[in-house]
Structures are given as C-alpha cells and as structure tokens.
Write an enzyme that holds these catalytic residues in place. Sequence first.
Site, mmCIF file in Angstrom:
data_model
loop_
_atom_site.group_PDB
_atom_site.id
_atom_site.type_symbol
_atom_site.label_atom_id
_atom_site.label_comp_id
_atom_site.label_asym_id
_atom_site.label_seq_id
_atom_site.Cartn_x
_atom_site.Cartn_y
_atom_site.Cartn_z
ATOM 1 N N ASP A 479 0.835 -1.200 0.000
ATOM 2 C CA ASP A 479 0.000 0.000 0.000
ATOM 3 C C ASP A 479 0.872 1.253 0.000
ATOM 4 O OD1 ASP A 479 -2.296 1.512 0.155
ATOM 5 O OD2 ASP A 479 -3.031 0.610 2.009
ATOM 6 N N ASP A 549 -10.605 2.143 -3.229
ATOM 7 C CA ASP A 549 -11.147 1.846 -1.902
ATOM 8 C C ASP A 549 -12.667 1.866 -1.930
ATOM 9 O OD1 ASP A 549 -8.813 1.412 -0.676
ATOM 10 O OD2 ASP A 549 -8.728 3.293 0.426
HETATM 11 C C1 DGJ Z 1 -5.788 1.987 1.857
HETATM 12 C C2 DGJ Z 1 -6.121 0.755 1.067
HETATM 13 O O1 DGJ Z 1 -6.571 1.107 -0.202
HETATM 14 C C3 DGJ Z 1 -7.137 -0.066 1.838
HETATM 15 O O2 DGJ Z 1 -7.539 -1.151 1.079
HETATM 16 C C4 DGJ Z 1 -6.531 -0.481 3.146
HETATM 17 O O3 DGJ Z 1 -5.470 -1.357 2.898
HETATM 18 C C5 DGJ Z 1 -6.079 0.729 3.910
HETATM 19 N N1 DGJ Z 1 -5.240 1.589 3.127
HETATM 20 C C6 DGJ Z 1 -5.354 0.326 5.152
HETATM 21 O O4 DGJ Z 1 -4.825 1.380 5.807
#
Ligand code: DGJ
Length: 748
Positions: A479, A549
């Site tokens: 990430d 997300d």
């Molecule tokens: C952003 C990501 O896109 C999410 O899927 C998740 O992993 C969060 N960060 C966790 O902090």
Amino acid sequence: MTIKVNDATGEFHLYNEKVSYIFRILEKSSQLEHLYYGMKIKHRDSFKHFIEREVRPSCNMFEGDHTSSLEHIKQEYPSFGTTDYRSPAHLITDGIGSHITNFQFESYQIIQGKPRLANLPATYVENEDEAETLEITLKDDVLKSKLILSYTIYTEHNVICRNARFTNSGDDAFYLNNAMSASVDLPDDRYEMIHLYGAWAREAHVEVQKLSKGIQSIYSARGASSHAHNPFLALKRPEATEHQGEVYGFSLIYSGNFLGQVEVDTYGVSRVQMGINPFQFQWKLHPGETFQTPECVMVYSDEGLNGMSQTYHRLYRSRLARGEWRDKVRPILINNWEATYFNFNEDKVLEIAETAKDLGIELFVLDDGWFGERHDDSSSLGDWFANKEKLPQGIKGLSEKVEALGMKFGLWFEPEMVSKDTKLFHDHPDWIISTPGRRASHGRNQFILDFSRDEVVDHIFTLIDDVISDSKISYIKWDMNRYITEAYSAGLEADRQGEVYHRYILGVYRLYERLIEEYPHILFESCAGGGARFDPGMLYYAPQAWASDDTDAVERLKIQYGTSIVYPLSSIGSHVSAVPNHQVGRMTPIESRANVAYFGTFGYELDVTRMEDDEKEKVMQQVAFFKEKRSLIRNSDFYRLLNPFESNEVSWMVVSEDKKEAIVGYYKVLAKPNDKYYRLKLKGLDPDKLYLIEDSGSTHYGDELMNVGIILGEDFTDRASDYWQKEKSGDFSSKLFVLKEIEPSNNN
Ligand code: DGJ
C-alpha cells in the site's frame, strides 16, 4: 513485422500487419522529420512525397532557405529555440547556461527483439522474433552528447514502444530539464482527447474533450501517478466509437510524476507528448553518465476505443506483467480491512479465515493494523513486527494456523512510510523526505521515507524480509497512502534536488525487484489508497492492483469500466463488500456486487462470520462459479457494451479466444417503471456459432446475438396476469449471461 531503412534517402519505415510508422533524416540539418503514423500502408522505396513545405513568414534555420523552419516540420523529438516554438521533447541547460541543442543523426541499428530498460519497468519479449527495435543515435557536437531514440514494433501486438536515452560524452556536466519518452506530431487536430481522471474512491472516470488550440494536458506532480490522472491519454476521431474508427493511445510505463500533453498549433498540427513531468524535474548528467526515460506504449486502432483497449490488455497481460503469477489464475481472497479495520485479534481473524475457507475462499489477507501499536492510522508504520497483544504468536504463528486451515496467507505492508512514534524514525529521523528548515506536512499522520537513497531501501528490505522469511506468506498487498510534499533529499546536493521524485520511484522499483527476486512465489498486489498508482509501471512488479477503496457495486461500474480502457481484467482488484456500503452507504444486492467483482481478480472484503446462512450459501455459489470461470475471464477479450458515464444501463462481456464461450454482465442502476424495451447487442462472437445461454436455456447464433441482441424483457403473451405478479427487480439489479457454443440440432 519489419523495419525498412532506405539508406540513400534516410527514411525509416516500421510496420506490421496493422500499423505503419515513418520518419526520415532532414537533408540539411540531419534532424528527424516525422512523416506518418497510423494504419499500415504499403512500403515504398521513398515516402518523400509526404513532405509538406510552404513558405511562411517564419524564422528559418538556414540563410537563404525559406522552408527550413522547424515550426512547420513535423518532428520526432523536437528541441526548443531553433525556430520551433512549440513544446519541446527535451530541454537541456548546459555549462554556459544555454538551452539550445542540435541533435543530429549519426547512425542507426536494428536489434532483434527488445532490449531491457535499465532500472525501469518495460514491456519485453520472450523470443527475439516477437519484435524488432530500431535505435537511432543522434549527436550534439557542441554538447558532445548523444541521444538514442528507441522504437520497438511487435509482430503480434499493434503497438510501437518508444523511449529516449541521453548520454553525456563530453567533459562537462549538464542538466536535463525535460526528457519526454515520446513525441508525435499528428498532421491534424480533428480529435477528441480521452483520459482517466478521478480522486480517492472515484478513480478512472472517463473524460472526453474536444481538442482545442493550445496545450491540453494531464499530469501528476504528487510523486505517484495519482488518483487524479492516469498516465494515459488517447486521441480519437469524433466519429470513432467503442468499436469502430481511429484511435491513438499513449500509455506511460511509469509510476511517478508524469506529463501527457497535446499541443495543437496554429496550423492544426497536434503534438502529443508523454514522459516524466518536467515540472520539478532536473537531472544532472555528469560526463560518462546516461539518463534513460521510461517507455511510452503507443497503440493505433482502427477498431475504436475497444480495439485499443484489447491491444493494451493483451500486451500488458503477457509482456509487461512477469513472473510466476503472470499466467496463473489468481486465488479468490478475503481481506479483513472492511470487516475489522484496525480492531482485530488472532481469534477474530482466524474465525474469518475459517468461515471463508468453508465457503471455498482460498487466500486470507491480513490488512493494516498487525504491527507495532497500530490501533488507528496515527502510528507505527515502520515498526514491522507483529503486535503481540493482537497476534500472540506473531505473523509466523498466524500464517501457520491459516495454512493449517488449508488456506494461503497474505499480508499488508506500507513499505515507503514511517510514523514518528517508531524505532525506525527514532533511529533515522533524517530518512524522511522533507526540506531543511521547513515544516514537514503529513498525510494520514505519516511521513515518506526517502526512497531516493539506497540505504533506506536496503533497510526496508531487511525489515520486510525478516517478517516474510520467517512466515508462510503467499501474497503481499503493498500500500501507499500519501503523496510527497516538501520534496527534498538529505542524500543529494543542492543542484540535484530536481532528481528526488524520479530517484524516489526508482527506489520503489528497486525494492519491488529485490522482493520479487527473493520471493518469486509471492503474489504482489499494488495499492495506493485504492488506485493512486494503478499504472503500467506497477504491473511490471505486481500483476494486480487494488482499483479503488470504493467497493460499492454501482461506483465500481464506473471505476472498473474506466480502468479497463487500458488495463486487463487480470490486473483489476475487485471485491464484494458489505452493505450498507462503507463508502457511500448504498444497499445493493449481493448478486450485483458479485456480478461486478467477477470482472476483475475477485474476492471478498467483509465479515463472513456475521452472514446469515442463506447469504453464505450465495457466497459459496459465487466462489464456485468464479473458480469455474476465472481462466475464461482473465484470458478472454473484453468488450465494453454500455457506458456507465452515459447511461443507466451498463454492460460488458468477455469472449474466449476461440469464441466458444462468453460471459456478459448487464447492470441496471435504477429501476424504472413502465420502461422501454431493451435489447443488448453483443460483440466479438462468431456469427456462425450457435450459443446456448445457460440458465434461460435459449439458443442463438452469434449473428443474432450481435445484430438483434439479447432480448432482455420477457414474453407475456397469453399470460398477462403473470406480469402483475412478477417481482420487480428494484434498483441496482444485474444479470449475468453465460454463453457456450453448442452443436446445432436439426431444428436449428
Ligand atoms: C488503503 C487501502 O486502499 C485499503 O484497502 C486499506 O489497505 C487501507 N489503506 C489500510 O490502511
């Protein structure tokens, strides 16, 4: 494919069965003149008749010559200041402070196959006969430097890949202020520009705008390719559609600051350029050093946008993605992020894993919150060791328990970041990107490690390696949740600070390369707060990426539709999540959530332990369905049928290469009363094959399905009263049509 060179006239013609690209050496100046790019044309000894020269009141390069203005010559890699006033492909500041360059043809070589790009992701070949590369060496005698322009043409893929390489062969350092990967002067401006724009949770929205005179551009200055713009643009004829007409695509294999720009000059020439964003970029090139630009992949399609997309899909799926996972079907995963966020312990995650296992899910992914004192997003990034209160036996213990269940285990990292309360920050406070004497802005309470420095990258490798070497890890979600601010590296001298952004992304690539080399069995999924780094550069290391997300099925229609303009389904991370949806609060049926998520890598992101039995039953069926169809979905040709940016009905489909099987997704966002009749015309089928639509049991020839379409309404003849009893589908409904070729019987 062929590269033909006429040494006498100085002309180069690259072509395969679909596309031609032609340029020549200018007689007097030895610079490169662009002659043609588009649909394949027959090779001829000379294409000099393509030259256009009018006498205009312009500045000219040569005295007494009134047709030597570079302003009116289409070029391959233009400079600024020697009669061309448009945006240049390169800009250099030399030792005396001048920006004038004059790169002149010196030599060329044709290479079978395609050389790798040093330290950068790029498309590749597996056999030399898949492609041919033309490298043109140009030299500037005053600067004592070389510029190599590289053009690769594939046989099977309708693409031309370009990059540029500068070498300082002189005695003094100079600065590169701009070094585009590609520049193409198209002879007219009758185009619409298409690009993908967005923000967090609404990535890859398709924007179409008519070209206007002057400069139109998309870019990133954020340190990542970004949610805001994808490193891609296309020019399409106004009359071109999804399935027919001329389209030129430009996609940059790069994950950092980029620029994609079209300048329409006053004579209607459209100069398309793509490369590292020159804003905030300055690279000092010492004698003997070389600077390599990223690769730009140019696609010409006469089969509309969808034709362009299919070319990108095939190339990126098979000759950009690499490693063990390139061709393998990907595991159906369950991720605990939306199920628990930071609030979990070993019992809870094992309960989720166990339930998921019973439903047929194959991989459990533990997301953010497993390390240090990470109970919310304010701390612990960089303390890459398990929190023993949550996970008493650490990642090792948990991963072994998950494997003992018969599942694979995956883990989340955010390697480029640090929180201030960590040992990492305590030991190395100067390792963050920040400008001396200035405030360091935070994003999500976190700071960016200076990946432009090798020692930082090496240290993070060791920390991650310590976790994974010790545990049973089959998947990593990498990430990245904030952009760069106050860009400055303590590791670089004052006149090299313009290198920070590019060096940073080279550091990211280096860490990826080390990890995939060391752990070739691990499947990597890239992520950047959703899709902020969904770009071709990342696909070279991680064959799949979390698209957004936003897991709402309706929002995902737009996000996945837009993402599919460039990226193959095998790369699009897509999960079924809970309702009410966590990003928009919408209630959508679980069938529709799955019907959208099937067109990607497919997985779940919810607490399966809290599901009722009937819902679990549905999940089990979905998982079984996807297992059966996932090879078909990932390897097929993808067709976009109905556009979510234009209509309430959305549709897309996949068709297997042999055209024997297809799956169609049809989605109706809002229900409508007393609505029109719907027919859904399909694409890509064999007109002569007879197809069975599973479930309904109806059979149709391909020609019927493509020209008449699937009739979506029912026939209520002689059963009118049924109509009034029929349950209405409600909002956010969807249907999946699974088609299979069958042998015609006598009645067909
Ligand atoms: C952003 C990501 O896109 C999410 O899927 C998740 O992993 C969060 N960060 C966790 O902090």
